[in-house]
Design an enzyme around this catalytic site. Structure first.
Site, PDB file in Angstrom:
ATOM      1  N   ARG A 178      17.751 -12.433   6.519  1.00 23.45           N
ATOM      2  CA  ARG A 178      16.594 -11.609   6.201  1.00 23.45           C
ATOM      3  C   ARG A 178      16.097 -11.960   4.789  1.00 23.45           C
ATOM      4  O   ARG A 178      16.897 -12.153   3.878  1.00 23.45           O
ATOM      5  CB  ARG A 178      16.955 -10.130   6.241  1.00 23.45           C
ATOM      6  CG  ARG A 178      17.090  -9.556   7.634  1.00 23.45           C
ATOM      7  CD  ARG A 178      17.352  -8.060   7.603  1.00 23.45           C
ATOM      8  NE  ARG A 178      18.724  -7.756   7.201  1.00 23.45           N
ATOM      9  CZ  ARG A 178      19.068  -7.301   6.012  1.00 23.45           C
ATOM     10  NH1 ARG A 178      18.154  -7.101   5.082  1.00 23.45           N
ATOM     11  NH2 ARG A 178      20.326  -7.029   5.734  1.00 23.45           N
ATOM     12  N   TYR A 218      14.480 -16.688  12.072  1.00 25.56           N
ATOM     13  CA  TYR A 218      15.743 -15.948  12.014  1.00 25.56           C
ATOM     14  C   TYR A 218      15.546 -14.536  12.570  1.00 25.56           C
ATOM     15  O   TYR A 218      14.546 -13.867  12.288  1.00 25.56           O
ATOM     16  CB  TYR A 218      16.265 -15.896  10.575  1.00 25.56           C
ATOM     17  CG  TYR A 218      17.431 -14.945  10.428  1.00 25.56           C
ATOM     18  CD1 TYR A 218      18.702 -15.304  10.873  1.00 25.56           C
ATOM     19  CD2 TYR A 218      17.251 -13.673   9.898  1.00 25.56           C
ATOM     20  CE1 TYR A 218      19.761 -14.417  10.788  1.00 25.56           C
ATOM     21  CE2 TYR A 218      18.302 -12.784   9.797  1.00 25.56           C
ATOM     22  CZ  TYR A 218      19.562 -13.158  10.251  1.00 25.56           C
ATOM     23  OH  TYR A 218      20.598 -12.270  10.171  1.00 25.56           O
ATOM     24  N   LYS A 227      15.032  -4.607  12.928  1.00 25.09           N
ATOM     25  CA  LYS A 227      14.928  -3.882  11.661  1.00 25.09           C
ATOM     26  C   LYS A 227      13.497  -3.433  11.382  1.00 25.09           C
ATOM     27  O   LYS A 227      13.271  -2.343  10.861  1.00 25.09           O
ATOM     28  CB  LYS A 227      15.417  -4.758  10.507  1.00 25.09           C
ATOM     29  CG  LYS A 227      16.811  -5.356  10.695  1.00 25.09           C
ATOM     30  CD  LYS A 227      17.900  -4.317  10.796  1.00 25.09           C
ATOM     31  CE  LYS A 227      19.273  -4.976  10.714  1.00 25.09           C
ATOM     32  NZ  LYS A 227      20.390  -4.053  10.937  1.00 25.09           N
ATOM     33  N   HIS A 257      20.172   3.430  10.273  1.00 25.77           N
ATOM     34  CA  HIS A 257      20.986   2.215  10.381  1.00 25.77           C
ATOM     35  C   HIS A 257      22.421   2.637  10.699  1.00 25.77           C
ATOM     36  O   HIS A 257      23.316   2.551   9.866  1.00 25.77           O
ATOM     37  CB  HIS A 257      20.905   1.471   9.038  1.00 25.77           C
ATOM     38  CG  HIS A 257      21.470   0.101   9.055  1.00 25.77           C
ATOM     39  ND1 HIS A 257      21.933  -0.523   7.919  1.00 25.77           N
ATOM     40  CD2 HIS A 257      21.654  -0.799  10.047  1.00 25.77           C
ATOM     41  CE1 HIS A 257      22.368  -1.730   8.207  1.00 25.77           C
ATOM     42  NE2 HIS A 257      22.216  -1.923   9.498  1.00 25.77           N
ATOM     43  N   SER A 296      25.385  -3.999   6.369  1.00 24.19           N
ATOM     44  CA  SER A 296      25.750  -5.138   7.206  1.00 24.19           C
ATOM     45  C   SER A 296      27.060  -5.753   6.742  1.00 24.19           C
ATOM     46  O   SER A 296      27.354  -5.814   5.546  1.00 24.19           O
ATOM     47  CB  SER A 296      24.648  -6.198   7.160  1.00 24.19           C
ATOM     48  OG  SER A 296      23.459  -5.705   7.711  1.00 24.19           O
ATOM     49  N   CYS A 332      30.040  -4.648   6.992  1.00 24.45           N
ATOM     50  CA  CYS A 332      31.032  -3.698   6.469  1.00 24.45           C
ATOM     51  C   CYS A 332      31.805  -3.011   7.581  1.00 24.45           C
ATOM     52  O   CYS A 332      32.356  -1.935   7.387  1.00 24.45           O
ATOM     53  CB  CYS A 332      30.353  -2.649   5.581  1.00 24.45           C
ATOM     54  SG  CYS A 332      29.903  -3.258   3.954  1.00 24.45           S
ATOM     55  N   ASP A 382      24.465  -0.645  15.730  1.00 25.66           N
ATOM     56  CA  ASP A 382      23.642  -0.927  14.553  1.00 25.66           C
ATOM     57  C   ASP A 382      22.596   0.126  14.232  1.00 25.66           C
ATOM     58  O   ASP A 382      22.369   0.427  13.074  1.00 25.66           O
ATOM     59  CB  ASP A 382      22.955  -2.286  14.736  1.00 25.66           C
ATOM     60  CG  ASP A 382      22.346  -2.825  13.449  1.00 25.66           C
ATOM     61  OD1 ASP A 382      22.982  -2.694  12.393  1.00 25.66           O
ATOM     62  OD2 ASP A 382      21.240  -3.380  13.502  1.00 25.66           O
ATOM     63  N   ARG A 428      25.415 -15.781  13.834  1.00 28.30           N
ATOM     64  CA  ARG A 428      25.263 -14.618  14.706  1.00 28.30           C
ATOM     65  C   ARG A 428      25.564 -14.917  16.165  1.00 28.30           C
ATOM     66  O   ARG A 428      25.478 -16.048  16.624  1.00 28.30           O
ATOM     67  CB  ARG A 428      23.812 -14.119  14.627  1.00 28.30           C
ATOM     68  CG  ARG A 428      23.382 -13.628  13.244  1.00 28.30           C
ATOM     69  CD  ARG A 428      23.856 -12.238  12.980  1.00 28.30           C
ATOM     70  NE  ARG A 428      23.603 -11.783  11.618  1.00 28.30           N
ATOM     71  CZ  ARG A 428      23.554 -10.506  11.262  1.00 28.30           C
ATOM     72  NH1 ARG A 428      23.721  -9.558  12.176  1.00 28.30           N
ATOM     73  NH2 ARG A 428      23.361 -10.174  10.013  1.00 28.30           N
TER      74      ARG A 428
END
Length: 637
Positions: free
Chosen positions: A110, A254, A263, A283, A305, A307, A330, A421
């Protein structure tokens, strides 16, 4: 609304008469596989607002062909054939219908610095303290600059390509909690990935005939980049205009920048729509937890992200008798129902997970989910046609790395990009919850907040009340991740794990959260967790992963108001013996739950500095009051 000219009639005829739609198959194959091609009748079948959006965008971008996606298997197969011919995807012969994509090395994450929110008034986007300056809580762009950015990039940007029309639903089609978008893109990679991550196609078009409300999403990759991965990293920009329910993205393929349902819609625009309509777009993962007595509850959890969101969403509990089932990993859309119960849906249809660190040891459920019908991006490839990434296990003697170069264990660079990913259908998850597509959503009993904090922050703390819980979210801090363009491990403020995703003024966002308690509503309890605390030798104090079920056990007992807690300056924590650590071996519980006075006084100062410098007068008074309470309690401890 984008100010495009009306598409000329002869252009409509030209696009409608295309026989081959540039998908690299034979004419007959296209006519069979791509029945959604934009013939005059099919363009006419689009709702007036969708057709107008397509025509305006086609007039601006000038694609050679237009294709309306129906979401069929035949369409997906045609896309895969084309992307193989184009060099975008490579078949992974070791697995069933799995594919490898390698991006341009400059298009791997991102791009927060190039992501903007547009409004007539800057303060709609940026808190008072940062008006006219760079803000950590949102990038503002004026309407004139927004229009200039579009005008500079999009005219003729799809020449020689197909414009794909993707009608998609965030959430189960027809759910009162769901929303619809239409993404226009010239990237077949985006089409195929959106097919995995959202519900697309004919059913969505049918739903639009009942209600024409939708979010307009325009995406183009540009004409630079490496072979097989067109992009334009130097001119990449991601724009949102909440007042018009509009998203525009240019220059990046991406996923976080191009899968505009994720997002961009689900969080940035979603948060604005949620505020407008009185709900929450967050989120957060959603999981169902069943205890040994057979009682099931659901929790939502917000982590930045990388975590541990996916690991928690797919946990294999170590506590006997516990069962965890995944609703989403997510994003959560949550709304109070008529009975005052907070209900949540996962608006997505797939998992777009970080590959490195995912293994049989850390997340066996993910590993049993992702090796069919999956697109892997920027992972390493084995000689046998499989995939590998750091943390997966012992590296093979020879690999092809994410850049397409030969790699061995002696190589000095990672085989897989740290933000590589997997994009995989959610319904393949062996522990997918039976209610994951429930139209009414699942009832939320608790909300967890957390980040990666190696020092000072206890394993779990319960908020004293809702306001204290909102303060916990507002003051969240975590080490930065590879999901964005930051380098190095820097502890960053990441309130509610939403720092890159706020669609409007953060101070107003906090006021919206504070407005949730109302008569008749059953408010979930709020907790802060930290699986990542280390000792002086740098070793983790808590085993994490499946043993986090022990923390969830305590959380659910607290949801039942079991008196298994003691009060601390930070909130409620388990008393000695309240947390089930049976069979764990020695755990330094004293250090794990210690609250170092100097650390927390410094933390309070850092939070106060952040509030003052980033939010200023837009910060609700309740947050200043909670910060002062924290200082007083720590000083007197």
């Amino acid at each position: 609304m984008l100010h495009f000219n009306t598409i000329p009639e002869d252009y409509v005829k030209k696009t409608a008469q295309c026989a081959q739609l540039a998908l690299g198959c034979s004419r007959a194959a296209h006519q069979t596989a791509l029945r959604g091609a934009a013939t005059p009748a099919q363009l006419a079948s689009l709702t007036p607002k969708v057709r107008a959006f397509v025509e305006r965008s086609a007039a601006l971008c000038q694609p050679d062909h237009v294709h309306v996606c129906d979401g069929s298997e035949a369409e997906a197969d045609a896309l895969l054939q084309f992307m193989q011919k184009q060099g975008t995807l490579k078949s992974l012969k070791q697995y069933d219908n799995c594919w490898l994509a390698r991006t341009d090395p400059a298009d791997v994450a991102r791009v927060e610095s190039r992501t903007f929110i547009c409004s007539e008034n800057e303060r709609d986007v940026v808190p008072a303290a940062r008006i006219g300056q760079k803000s950590a809580l949102g990038n503002y762009i004026a309407p004139s600059d927004y229009e200039n950015a579009v005008a500079d990039r999009f005219p003729g940007c799809m020449k020689g390509r197909t414009m794909y029309v993707i009608p998609f639903s965030m959430g189960p089609v027809g759910s009162p909690l769901s929303k619809i978008g239409v993404e226009l893109t010239d990237s077949p990679y985006v089409v195929y990935s959106m097919r995995v991550m959202t519900r697309i196609g004919s059913k969505v078009l049918e739903a639009l005939r009942q209600d024409e409300t939708f979010v307009k999403c325009l995406h183009a990759v540009g004409h630079a980049g490496v072979p097989g991965w067109p992009c334009d990293p130097q001119r990449t920009i991601i724009l949102h205009k909440p007042a018009d329910d509009e998203i525009v993205s240019f220059g990046s393929g991406y996923g976080g920048n191009s899968l505009l349902g994720k997002k961009c819609f689900a969080l940035r625009l979603g948060s604005v729509i949620a505020r407008r309509e009185g709900w929450l777009a967050e989120h957060m993962l959603i999981v169902g937890i069943t205890n040994p007595q057979g009682r099931k509850r659901y929790i939502a959890a917000a982590f930045p992200s990388a975590c541990g969101k996916t690991n928690l969403a797919m946990m294999t509990p170590t506590l006997p008798g516990y069962k965890v089932e995944c609703v989403g990993d997510d994003i959560a859309w949550m709304k109070f129902d008529k009975n005052g119960v907070l209900r949540a849906i996962n608006p997505e249809n797939g998992f777009f997970g970080v590959a490195p660190g995912t293994s049989e040891a850390t997340n066996p459920i993910a590993m049993s989910t992702i090796f069919r019908n999956t697109v892997f991006t920027n992972v390493a490839e084995t000689e046998e046609g499989g995939v590998w990434w750091e943390g997966m296990g012992r590296a093979p003697a020879k690999l092809t790395d994410w850049k397409g170069q030969a790699w061995t264990p002696e190589s000095k660079t990672p085989a897989a990009h740290p933000n590589s990913r997997f994009c995989t259908p959610a319904d393949q998850c062996p522990i997918i919850d039976s209610e994951w597509e429930s139209a009414e959503g699942v009832p939320i009993s608790a909300i967890l907040l957390g980040g990666r904090r190696p020092a000072g922050v206890p394993l779990v703390v319960e908020a004293r009340d809702w306001k204290h819980g909102v303060f916990m979210g507002a003051s969240m801090r975590s080490e930065s991740t590879a999901a964005a363009e930051h380098s190095g491990k820097v502890v960053m403020n990441d309130p509610f794990a939403m720092r890159p995703f706020f669609g409007y003024n953060f101070g107003e966002y906090l006021k919206h959260w504070l407005s949730m308690p109302q008569a008749g509503r059953k408010m979930p309890k709020i907790f802060h967790v930290n699986w990542f605390r280390k000792n002086d030798e740098g070793k983790f104090l808590w085993p994490g992963f499946g043993d986090n079920s022990r923390v969830l056990d305590w959380v659910l007992r607290r949801c039942d108001n079991e008196p298994c807690y003691t009060e601390t300056p930070l909130g409620y924590v388990p008393r000695e013996g309240d947390l089930n650590t049976q069979d764990l071996g020695p755990i330094d519980m004293n250090t794990l739950f210690s609250i170092p006075k100097d650390f927390w006084l410094q933390e309070a100062d850092a939070i106060g500095k952040y509030f003052k410098e980033e939010v200023g007068s837009d910060l609700p008074k309740e947050m200043w009051d909670e910060l002062e309470t924290l200082r007083k309690k720590v000083k007197s401890s």
